[in-house]
Design an enzyme around this catalytic site. Structure first.
Site, PDB file in Angstrom:
ATOM      1  N   ASN A  51     -15.563 -47.912  16.809  1.00 27.76           N
ATOM      2  CA  ASN A  51     -15.697 -47.519  18.223  1.00 27.76           C
ATOM      3  C   ASN A  51     -16.401 -47.865  19.918  1.00 27.76           C
ATOM      4  O   ASN A  51     -17.322 -48.516  19.665  1.00 27.76           O
ATOM      5  CB  ASN A  51     -16.070 -45.059  18.700  1.00 27.76           C
ATOM      6  CG  ASN A  51     -17.166 -45.698  18.011  1.00 27.76           C
ATOM      7  OD1 ASN A  51     -17.860 -46.244  17.219  1.00 27.76           O
ATOM      8  ND2 ASN A  51     -17.661 -44.606  18.904  1.00 27.76           N
ATOM      9  N   GLU A  53     -17.319 -47.492  23.443  1.00 36.45           N
ATOM     10  CA  GLU A  53     -17.781 -46.361  24.905  1.00 36.45           C
ATOM     11  C   GLU A  53     -17.612 -47.412  25.927  1.00 36.45           C
ATOM     12  O   GLU A  53     -17.859 -48.353  25.898  1.00 36.45           O
ATOM     13  CB  GLU A  53     -19.033 -45.622  24.739  1.00 36.45           C
ATOM     14  CG  GLU A  53     -18.826 -44.838  23.472  1.00 36.45           C
ATOM     15  CD  GLU A  53     -20.265 -44.388  22.993  1.00 36.45           C
ATOM     16  OE1 GLU A  53     -21.006 -44.027  23.358  1.00 36.45           O
ATOM     17  OE2 GLU A  53     -20.384 -43.054  21.880  1.00 36.45           O
ATOM     18  N   CYS A  62     -11.413 -44.052  20.395  1.00 38.53           N
ATOM     19  CA  CYS A  62     -12.180 -44.316  19.319  1.00 38.53           C
ATOM     20  C   CYS A  62     -11.981 -45.208  18.147  1.00 38.53           C
ATOM     21  O   CYS A  62     -11.057 -45.835  18.344  1.00 38.53           O
ATOM     22  CB  CYS A  62     -11.740 -42.751  18.007  1.00 38.53           C
ATOM     23  SG  CYS A  62     -11.974 -41.444  19.657  1.00 38.53           S
ATOM     24  N   GLU A  64     -10.565 -45.566  15.252  1.00 33.80           N
ATOM     25  CA  GLU A  64      -8.748 -45.318  14.524  1.00 33.80           C
ATOM     26  C   GLU A  64      -7.966 -45.391  15.383  1.00 33.80           C
ATOM     27  O   GLU A  64      -7.022 -46.231  15.455  1.00 33.80           O
ATOM     28  CB  GLU A  64      -8.942 -43.383  14.319  1.00 33.80           C
ATOM     29  CG  GLU A  64     -10.311 -42.843  13.663  1.00 33.80           C
ATOM     30  CD  GLU A  64     -10.837 -41.999  14.008  1.00 33.80           C
ATOM     31  OE1 GLU A  64     -11.372 -42.662  15.014  1.00 33.80           O
ATOM     32  OE2 GLU A  64     -11.351 -41.110  13.654  1.00 33.80           O
ATOM     33  N   CYS A  95     -10.634 -37.137  15.296  1.00 31.07           N
ATOM     34  CA  CYS A  95     -10.485 -36.185  16.623  1.00 31.07           C
ATOM     35  C   CYS A  95      -8.505 -36.148  16.741  1.00 31.07           C
ATOM     36  O   CYS A  95      -7.991 -36.961  15.724  1.00 31.07           O
ATOM     37  CB  CYS A  95     -10.442 -36.581  17.611  1.00 31.07           C
ATOM     38  SG  CYS A  95      -9.957 -38.233  18.486  1.00 31.07           S
ATOM     39  N   CYS A  98      -6.859 -39.104  18.328  1.00 32.82           N
ATOM     40  CA  CYS A  98      -6.358 -40.115  17.198  1.00 32.82           C
ATOM     41  C   CYS A  98      -5.522 -39.828  15.899  1.00 32.82           C
ATOM     42  O   CYS A  98      -4.552 -40.621  15.260  1.00 32.82           O
ATOM     43  CB  CYS A  98      -7.945 -39.927  16.422  1.00 32.82           C
ATOM     44  SG  CYS A  98      -8.760 -41.428  17.168  1.00 32.82           S
TER      45      CYS A  98
HETATM   46  N1  THU Z   1     -15.147 -41.307  17.965  1.00 30.43           N
HETATM   47  C1  THU Z   1     -14.815 -41.372  16.743  1.00 30.43           C
HETATM   48  O1  THU Z   1     -14.726 -42.860  17.414  1.00 30.43           O
HETATM   49  N2  THU Z   1     -13.585 -40.831  16.173  1.00 30.43           N
HETATM   50  C2  THU Z   1     -13.137 -40.495  15.871  1.00 30.43           C
HETATM   51  O2  THU Z   1     -12.502 -39.827  15.571  1.00 30.43           O
HETATM   52  C3  THU Z   1     -14.553 -39.349  16.696  1.00 30.43           C
HETATM   53  C4  THU Z   1     -15.282 -39.953  17.548  1.00 30.43           C
HETATM   54  C5  THU Z   1     -16.706 -42.042  18.828  1.00 30.43           C
HETATM   55  C6  THU Z   1     -15.871 -41.307  20.346  1.00 30.43           C
HETATM   56  C7  THU Z   1     -17.399 -41.593  20.203  1.00 30.43           C
HETATM   57  O3  THU Z   1     -17.565 -43.263  20.918  1.00 30.43           O
HETATM   58  C8  THU Z   1     -18.249 -40.993  19.807  1.00 30.43           C
HETATM   59  O4  THU Z   1     -17.422 -41.492  18.051  1.00 30.43           O
HETATM   60  C9  THU Z   1     -19.124 -39.715  19.952  1.00 30.43           C
HETATM   61  O5  THU Z   1     -17.620 -38.770  20.414  1.00 30.43           O
END
Ligand code: THU
Length: 139
Positions: A51, A53, A62, A64, A95, A98
């Site tokens: 991920n 941010e 994310c 994925e 999520c 994804c």
């Molecule tokens: N996140 C992912 O990388 N994958 C997911 O399927 C769920 C959430 C990340 C997004 C964000 O950077 C952090 O987790 C918190 O939501």
């Protein structure tokens, strides 16, 4: 779409290990929730992702989707497995966004291995996570 080939447990274990390694590169200063992913393409190539941010939170991507975008941009459009590594005590499922993005490039039956840093986690099928994806048949 053609059925995915059966995957050995050892292949999913390796994918999980690569997802854990990718997690180390996660850029998550806001949520502090680091995630790593690794997708296996039908070609045999593996693409990882973490991920990433942003101070403008909604721009975060994310793990994925990072991995899927790497596969597709390298020319690999058929994903046959994914492993996702998250922190915390329980494995974390992808999520909704994804799930939908994965379904664009994967058969509904592909294995989705969910692990933490410590435990082996569990394996579910994409169709269990997203039973009725939106796809090109609807328009
Ligand atoms: N996140 C992912 O990388 N994958 C997911 O399927 C769920 C959430 C990340 C997004 C964000 O950077 C952090 O987790 C918190 O939501």
């Amino acid at each position: 779409m053609a059925k995915s080939r059966p995957l050995k447990e050892s292949e999913l274990d390796r994918l999980a290990e690569l997802a854990r390694l990718a997690r180390k590169n996660a850029y998550a200063p806001y949520s502090r929730f680091k995630v790593g992913a690794a997708v296996l393409a039908a070609s045999g190539q593996i693409y990882d992702g973490c991920n990433v941010e942003n101070a403008s939170y909604g721009l975060s991507i994310c793990a994925e989707r990072t991995a899927v975008a790497k596969a597709v941009s390298a020319g690999d459009r058929k994903i046959i497995a994914i492993a996702i590594a998250a922190g915390g005590r329980r494995p974390s499922p992808p999520c909704g966004m994804c799930r939908q993005v994965l379904s664009e490039f994967a058969d509904p039956s592909i294995p989705v291995r969910l692990v933490t840093e410590r435990d082996k986690g569990e394996t579910v099928r994409l169709e269990e996570l997203l039973p009725r994806p939106f796809d090109k048949r609807f328009f």
